[in-house]
Design a protein around this motif. Structure first.
Motif, PDB file in Angstrom:
ATOM      1  N   HIS A  24       0.335 -86.944  19.298  1.00 29.45           N
ATOM      2  CA  HIS A  24       0.720 -86.845  20.708  1.00 29.45           C
ATOM      3  C   HIS A  24       1.034 -88.212  21.281  1.00 29.45           C
ATOM      4  O   HIS A  24       0.597 -89.247  20.766  1.00 29.45           O
ATOM      5  CB  HIS A  24      -0.370 -86.148  21.530  1.00 29.45           C
ATOM      6  N   VAL A  32      -0.183 -84.584  29.016  1.00 28.16           N
ATOM      7  CA  VAL A  32      -0.374 -84.455  27.565  1.00 28.16           C
ATOM      8  C   VAL A  32      -1.807 -84.062  27.217  1.00 28.16           C
ATOM      9  O   VAL A  32      -2.027 -83.198  26.356  1.00 28.16           O
ATOM     10  CB  VAL A  32       0.032 -85.763  26.837  1.00 28.16           C
ATOM     11  N   VAL A  36      -2.954 -81.065  24.655  1.00 28.37           N
ATOM     12  CA  VAL A  36      -3.697 -81.299  23.411  1.00 28.37           C
ATOM     13  C   VAL A  36      -4.979 -80.472  23.422  1.00 28.37           C
ATOM     14  O   VAL A  36      -5.322 -79.833  22.412  1.00 28.37           O
ATOM     15  CB  VAL A  36      -4.002 -82.803  23.221  1.00 28.37           C
ATOM     16  N   ASP A  57      -2.367 -90.626  18.095  1.00 27.53           N
ATOM     17  CA  ASP A  57      -1.478 -90.827  19.237  1.00 27.53           C
ATOM     18  C   ASP A  57      -0.482 -91.935  18.960  1.00 27.53           C
ATOM     19  O   ASP A  57      -0.715 -92.805  18.107  1.00 27.53           O
ATOM     20  CB  ASP A  57      -2.282 -91.114  20.512  1.00 27.53           C
ATOM     21  N   SER A  83       3.647 -81.846  17.150  1.00 26.21           N
ATOM     22  CA  SER A  83       3.998 -83.103  17.812  1.00 26.21           C
ATOM     23  C   SER A  83       4.134 -82.834  19.302  1.00 26.21           C
ATOM     24  O   SER A  83       4.987 -82.051  19.722  1.00 26.21           O
ATOM     25  CB  SER A  83       5.307 -83.647  17.240  1.00 26.21           C
ATOM     26  N   ILE A  84       3.281 -83.489  20.096  1.00 24.84           N
ATOM     27  CA  ILE A  84       3.168 -83.177  21.519  1.00 24.84           C
ATOM     28  C   ILE A  84       3.571 -84.370  22.378  1.00 24.84           C
ATOM     29  O   ILE A  84       3.097 -85.490  22.178  1.00 24.84           O
ATOM     30  CB  ILE A  84       1.718 -82.758  21.858  1.00 24.84           C
ATOM     31  N   GLY A  85       4.419 -84.100  23.353  1.00 28.34           N
ATOM     32  CA  GLY A  85       4.834 -85.110  24.308  1.00 28.34           C
ATOM     33  C   GLY A  85       5.436 -84.459  25.538  1.00 28.34           C
ATOM     34  O   GLY A  85       5.640 -83.249  25.580  1.00 28.34           O
TER      35      GLY A  85
END
Length: 163
Positions: A24, A32, A36, A57, A83-85
């Protein structure tokens, strides 16, 4: 009927034994972090033990493809990556360039490595839209935490890839 035939969604996603990577961004952490958290809680409820969830991160969304690729290469036992954003449109073309490069890069990582990479990048026109999609909406609308959906997708695709 096979579990993963067209139009058939598994009723119960059993992530027992799966290893999941979450990468992330540190940019827009107020949005975010809840994403998460929703992702991790959903993975736990699907049976993925905490010890099988690797969280890392990176500075921003543009760095997600490279970090996801390197971490998947370094950890061949990982079954899927999320994949986090969060990208919020501003007054320049920067949003479009970063969104396109990030999405294309993450797709390439998954295809090149043969492991699922879930696109957990919100691309929103306003902060309010992003807060709603993180389940912490403002102005009286709680919204829905998309981390839940990303976790479910990761487990489903990891199981599909194991077959």
């Amino acid at each position: 009927m096979a579990e993963f035939e067209k139009g058939v969604v598994p009723k119960v996603l059993n992530g027992t034994g799966l290893k999941i990577l979450i990468v992330h961004t540190r940019w827009n952490l107020s949005i975010v972090d809840p994403l998460v958290k929703g992702t991790i809680e959903t993975l736990h409820s699907a049976g993925v033990p905490p010890s099988n969830i690797l969280v890392r991160d990176v500075p921003g969304a543009f760095e997600l493809p490279f970090a996801s690729q390197q971490l998947l290469k370094q950890n061949p036992d990982i079954n899927a990556c999320i994949s986090i954003g969060v990208l919020i449109k501003g007054s320049t073309m920067h949003f479009e360039y970063i969104a396109d490069a990030t999405c294309q890069g993450l797709m390439r990582v998954g295809l090149d490595l043969g492991r699922p990479v879930v696109l957990g990048v919100l691309t929103c026109l306003t902060e309010d839209q992003a807060f709603e999609r993180a389940g912490i909406g403002r102005q009286g609308h709680a919204g829905h935490n998309h981390g839940i959906d990303w976790a479910q997708a990761a487990v489903e695709m990891a199981l599909l890839n194991k077959k």
